[in-house]
Design a protein around this motif. Structure first.
Motif, PDB file in Angstrom:
ATOM      1  N   GLY A 107      39.562  50.351  34.693  1.00  0.00           N
ATOM      2  CA  GLY A 107      39.086  49.316  33.873  1.00  0.00           C
ATOM      3  C   GLY A 107      38.880  47.928  34.629  1.00  0.00           C
ATOM      4  N   LYS A 108      40.425  47.497  35.195  1.00  0.00           N
ATOM      5  CA  LYS A 108      40.491  46.415  35.822  1.00  0.00           C
ATOM      6  C   LYS A 108      39.890  46.381  37.087  1.00  0.00           C
ATOM      7  N   ALA A 109      39.642  47.501  37.878  1.00  0.00           N
ATOM      8  CA  ALA A 109      38.702  47.687  39.145  1.00  0.00           C
ATOM      9  C   ALA A 109      37.534  47.072  38.927  1.00  0.00           C
ATOM     10  N   LEU A 110      36.985  47.679  37.664  1.00  0.00           N
ATOM     11  CA  LEU A 110      35.356  47.481  37.277  1.00  0.00           C
ATOM     12  C   LEU A 110      35.455  45.728  37.166  1.00  0.00           C
ATOM     13  N   ARG A 111      36.316  45.618  36.513  1.00  0.00           N
ATOM     14  CA  ARG A 111      36.133  43.990  36.125  1.00  0.00           C
ATOM     15  C   ARG A 111      36.430  43.239  37.653  1.00  0.00           C
ATOM     16  N   ALA A 112      37.281  43.596  38.382  1.00  0.00           N
ATOM     17  CA  ALA A 112      37.278  42.852  39.584  1.00  0.00           C
ATOM     18  C   ALA A 112      36.128  42.982  40.508  1.00  0.00           C
ATOM     19  N   THR A 113      35.382  44.143  40.375  1.00  0.00           N
ATOM     20  CA  THR A 113      34.132  44.051  41.217  1.00  0.00           C
ATOM     21  C   THR A 113      32.977  43.366  40.488  1.00  0.00           C
ATOM     22  N   ALA A 114      33.090  43.357  39.097  1.00  0.00           N
ATOM     23  CA  ALA A 114      31.972  42.336  38.458  1.00  0.00           C
ATOM     24  C   ALA A 114      32.177  40.890  38.835  1.00  0.00           C
ATOM     25  N   MET A 115      33.572  40.524  38.810  1.00  0.00           N
ATOM     26  CA  MET A 115      33.843  39.021  39.168  1.00  0.00           C
ATOM     27  C   MET A 115      33.421  38.906  40.679  1.00  0.00           C
ATOM     28  N   ASN A 116      33.872  39.738  41.661  1.00  0.00           N
ATOM     29  CA  ASN A 116      33.609  39.208  43.141  1.00  0.00           C
ATOM     30  C   ASN A 116      33.558  40.724  43.701  1.00  0.00           C
ATOM     31  N   ARG A 117      32.346  41.211  44.278  1.00  0.00           N
ATOM     32  CA  ARG A 117      32.314  42.291  44.837  1.00  0.00           C
ATOM     33  C   ARG A 117      32.953  42.226  46.034  1.00  0.00           C
ATOM     34  N   ASN A 118      32.660  41.682  46.855  1.00  0.00           N
ATOM     35  CA  ASN A 118      33.251  41.553  48.150  1.00  0.00           C
ATOM     36  C   ASN A 118      35.035  41.381  48.150  1.00  0.00           C
ATOM     37  N   GLY A 119      35.093  40.441  47.205  1.00  0.00           N
ATOM     38  CA  GLY A 119      36.772  40.558  47.143  1.00  0.00           C
ATOM     39  C   GLY A 119      37.353  41.877  46.720  1.00  0.00           C
ATOM     40  N   ALA A 120      36.632  42.538  45.796  1.00  0.00           N
ATOM     41  CA  ALA A 120      37.336  43.871  45.309  1.00  0.00           C
ATOM     42  C   ALA A 120      37.108  44.586  46.296  1.00  0.00           C
TER      43      ALA A 120
END
Lengths: 600, 345
Positions: free
Chosen positions: B222-235
């Motif tokens: 879930g946290k990985a998805l949130r991270a991707t949503a916030m910043n794709r490249n950063g994730a």
């Protein structure tokens, strides 16, 4: 490779085929061609909107419906309200009313949705596409789901177009006229502004282009094409009901534009042809395969769209063009065109730009802290500093891309902070970009001509009907002159994207000069240039200075800066740490520390 | 209108609103993680409901064939990728998931007495058929063009929607269907009579929303998805695979869609193309939330549900017009509150 054909002969044979088609073809095929023409007219609007402008609408079918229902009501109603009575009974008057009505509706819908970023517009079009469809089906004056019947045929000078093979000529005349005007429009001052919408809006605004207006223009034009198609449709079918104006047909129109090649004017015709014929064929064979009837062709259209967008985003037109190679027409410049008038430059030595205590904060980060600088006419000022010092932010405050948190920017004595880059550009400030912003598929000439946008005033109608040629020749001549001036003459007709990075930077300078500025803002113009090119650039800048131009330069290349500029402002951590003559600044301990680090 | 009718309409509105809220959540999630505007969400609703209908009728659901076909295609694509990069070891896994799973499921569907199974088992089977289509769809359709502009992804979404509606007609026919209610119970609540199914819908929605909340707040995926949503490249730099994030998101969206279909099937007659309008109402709600805020989207969904219920009473012919025209003032409001985005992408 086959020998290329001349555009004229290809178009001529196409027209000849069209002329004889209804005389020799069975009625079924004439009807099919009629539909292709009607659909292509709508798809052409979408080519302009989606392929050229980068906006998408799934609701075009609703505009077709507006055109069809307007004429259906006006030509069949027995009692019209008094204020509309003048328009009753005549299809031609109804076309006029329909176009005006559609333009109004499109303008209102456009003002609501065009301001929003990309994806809201198509979602909005889905929503009002559905709303209008249900409205057609529920309003009693529109006949509900059964629709309206008894629509009279169109008459031209008393000659009634009752038969499919008669209205054929009218439909295709409309389509060809639309293709002709759209092509003209795209090849004009307004057209360049429209083509800048996809991928160049910040640049276009900095060149004085009103991008919001350009978006509205293509949105309304696309709606008007759809409306005209609806008018023809109503008088061809002689009855209307809501079915052909639903969202699924709106989606099909978009598919046509994409399949044909959304960036190509003739792609609309190709797409409409492919989809219409494929649909006819699939509707014939699929129910036999599946053993039941229904809209199974949509499975194939969906699949086809997915594959096209995954594999060949340019659509089928490039493929088609390979089979029918048409010679590209070489643009000619009219050297005799009268040069454009120039704004008088301020007197040498006058202060033209003055930034006072400009501060810009991003949350807690102070990117510019009480920065002040002045630029005089006939002077080159360099703004230097280590990476992250806030030079580009300062640039944005001055050029109107961004608004300072506090402080003042005066240009030619007038406050400009927060006025927006378009207004500032109009006053005579022009710029280049650190990350080159060009339209790579357009020629060098056309890219530079965008710079001259605000020196012309011919709008959409003159452009569509080629009444802008005198002005256009002057604009292109001006662009050509600036290209020669910066030394890119041999690349004049090449695609801008084919140039080396250094040349692209030079192109940006030519574009900025085409705007007839009195102040040039250059963001790292020498980056990526070879030694000889740098020398040529320095020579050009000296010449401009000699003519009285003020130049503000952000640059990293110290050799380039020190031999060229009159004064230097050094920034670090958002603040000015030194200012003065190049030699003084080079000896300044604070500057040495910023660049080389302190000595322990 | 008296209070009785008003309460009845409110109950209707909230029930539908709960479904729209679920769909809006899925739409916001998919957009945030993958930038895909997920028009085919509604098709998952219809597929979920109608697959259950077929199972209850004792026939093997036709959607199984789509799952099998998509699985074989995905296996071919993945196997080619694995061979090209010399990772032969991955082949077994690729085949097991993409082909093995649908085959086992097919065996189950052919072996079990579908019509006489308990309702929860029937629902489970329906979900097992429909939900894996989500990640398969991402793999085959969106993953190859994951970097494309939003506009292209949107047009692809519309194409997927169109294709799935066509397939829906092929699978389920043109007839509409309803499923029996989960519970026939009725409760007196003050002056109001509450349907058992209403309770089911609302309770299931709340449970699902809480589960999603916990998933995003507590689990690593879930946290990985949130991270991707916030910043794709950063994730991506942190080692989160965008392809995995995409498939996981589509899995959740398909689950939410199919479950919504199963929940709503006893209340509304579902046709092969009903999903689109239901999904679009979820969209109106998601747009209220700016395609970014989950709570506002959920509130918007309930608003849409209520608006729909009450307008069906006062002006039933204009019900859809009213609901979809709602989007225009919403967009207007958005256009005044959101900052002007100059350059897309």
């Amino acid at each position: 490779m086959k020998p290329a054909l001349s555009a004229r002969s290809v178009l001529g044979s196409f027209l000849a085929l069209l002329l004889v088609a209804p005389l020799v073809m069975p009625p079924f095929y004439v009807t099919l061609l009629n539909y292709i023409g009607l659909y292509a007219l709508v798809a052409l609007g979408l080519v302009l909107l989606t392929g050229v402008g980068g906006l998408t609408s799934f609701g075009q079918a609703a505009f077709v419906g507006l055109g069809a229902y307007t004429t259906a009501v006006l030509t069949t109603a027995t009692e019209l309200p008094a204020w509309l009575a003048w328009a009753g009974g005549s299809p031609w008057l109804a076309l006029f009313v329909g176009l005006a009505f559609t333009a109004t509706v499109a303008f209102v819908l456009g003002s609501l949705t065009l301001r929003l970023s990309g994806h809201y517009l198509p979602l909005g079009t889905i929503a009002w596409g559905i709303s209008l469809y249900f409205l057609f089906g529920t309003l009693e004056t529109l006949g509900g789901h059964t629709g309206l019947t008894g629509i009279p045929p169109i008459a031209i000078f008393g000659y009634e177009l009752t038969d499919g093979s008669q209205i054929f000529y009218l439909i295709w005349a409309f389509l060809l006229l639309a293709v002709f005007t759209t092509q003209n429009l795209l090849d004009s001052r307004e057209g360049r502004a429209i083509r800048a919408l996809k991928g160049g809006m910040v640049m276009a605004e900095a060149m004085g282009v009103d991008t919001a207006r350009a978006r509205m223009v293509i949105f309304v034009i696309a709606a008007l094409h759809a409306c005209a198609s609806g008018w023809l449709y109503a008088h061809m079918q002689r009855f209307v009901n809501p079915t052909p104006f639903g969202l699924h047909i709106g989606i099909e129109y978009l598919f046509m534009a994409v399949v044909g090649g959304a960036g190509q004017v003739w792609g609309a015709l190709l797409g409409a042809g492919v989809i219409t014929i494929a649909k006819q064929w699939l509707q014939d064979i699929l129910p036999r395969i599946f053993g039941q009837s229904g809209n199974f062709e949509v499975i194939f259209f969906g699949l086809m769209m997915i594959i096209i967008l995954q594999r060949a985003r340019e659509g089928l037109w490039p493929l088609f063009a390979r089979f029918v190679p048409v010679k590209a027409t070489q643009r000619t410049l009219d050297a005799a065109a009268e040069p454009l008038p120039r704004k008088p430059l301020p007197a040498r030595g006058d202060v033209i730009l003055e930034a006072k205590d400009v501060t810009r904060k991003f949350g807690g980060l102070v990117a510019n802290n009480a920065m002040s600088l002045t630029v005089k006419a006939g002077e080159i000022l360099a703004l230097i500093g280590p990476n992250g010092a806030g030079k580009s932010t300062m640039f944005n405050q001055i050029s109107g891309v961004d608004t300072p948190t506090s402080g003042e920017v005066l240009f030619l004595g007038r406050p400009v902070a927060g006025r927006g880059s378009r207004a500032i550009a109009r006053m005579g400030m022009s710029r280049t970009f650190q990350h080159v912003k060009l339209l790579p598929t357009m020629s060098v000439l056309e890219n530079v001509a965008i710079g001259a946008h605000m020196r012309g005033d011919k709008g959409v109608f003159p452009a569509a009907w080629r009444m802008d040629r005198a002005e256009e020749a002057r604009l292109l001549n001006e662009a050509a002159r600036q290209i020669e001036r910066v030394g890119l003459a041999e690349h004049m007709f090449d695609a801008a994207g084919s140039l080396a990075l250094g040349q692209q930077r030079i192109l940006e300078i030519a574009r900025a000069l085409a705007a007839d500025p009195c102040l040039l803002l250059l963001d790292e113009p020498a980056a990526g240039l070879r030694f000889k090119e740098k020398q040529a650039l320095a020579e050009l800048l000296r010449k401009l200075r000699g003519e009285g131009m003020g130049i503000l330069l952000v640059e990293h290349d110290m050799d380039f800066v020190m031999g060229l500029v009159d004064r230097v402002v050094v920034m670090e951590f958002g603040q000015k740490i030194a200012e003065g003559l190049p030699e003084e600044v080079q000896q300044n301990p604070a500057v040495l520390e910023a660049y080389l680090g302190g000595v322990e | 209108m008296d209070i009785q009718i008003a309460l009845l309409l409110a109950q209707d509105g909230i029930t539908n609103g709960a479904i729209y809220a679920l769909l809006a959540l899925a739409l916001v999630l998919v957009f945030a993680v993958t930038r895909v505007i997920f028009i085919p969400q509604g098709e998952f609703v219809a597929y979920g409901a109608l697959t259950l209908v077929m199972i209850q009728a004792g026939t093997v659901p036709a959607t199984l064939w789509l799952l099998l076909g998509a699985g074989v295609l995905a296996a071919a694509v993945d196997a080619r990728g694995a061979l090209a990069s010399g990772q032969k070891g991955r082949l077994a896994g690729v085949l097991a998931w993409n082909v093995g799973y649908p085959a086992v499921l097919a065996a189950l569907l052919y072996g079990l007495p579908l019509a006489t199974l308990a309702l929860p088992l029937q629902v489970l089977l329906a979900l097992l058929v429909v939900v894996p289509m989500g990640p398969l769809m991402y793999r085959l359709i969106y993953q190859p063009i994951a970097a494309a502009p939003v506009l292209i992804l949107l047009i692809v979404s519309v194409a997927v929607h169109v294709g799935m509606v066509g397939l829906g007609l092929l699978f389920f026919g043109a007839e509409g269907s309803r499923t029996p209610a989960f519970s026939e119970a009725r409760f007196e609540l003050g002056p109001m009579l509450v349907n058992g199914q209403t309770i089911w819908v609302i309770a299931a929605s709340i449970v699902l929303i809480v589960a999603l909340y916990l998933f995003f707040g507590r689990t690593i995926y879930g946290k990985a998805l949130r991270a991707t949503a916030m910043n794709r490249n950063g994730a991506r730099l942190m080692g989160i695979s965008p392809a995995l994030a995409g498939r996981l998101t589509f899995l959740l969206a398909a689950l939410i869609g199919a479950l919504s279909g199963v929940l709503i099937a006893p209340i509304t007659t579902i046709y092969y193309d009903t999903g689109f309008l239901i999904g679009l109402k979820g969209f109106v709600a998601a747009i209220v939330g700016g395609l970014a805020s989950y709570p506002i989207a959920a509130a918007g969904a309930v608003l849409v549900g209520l608006l729909e219920a009450f307008s069906s009473f006062w002006a039933s012919a204009y019900k859809e017009v009213i609901v979809f025209t709602l989007i225009i003032p919403v967009l207007l409001w958005r256009s005044f509150t959101s900052h002007h985005v100059e350059e897309e992408e």
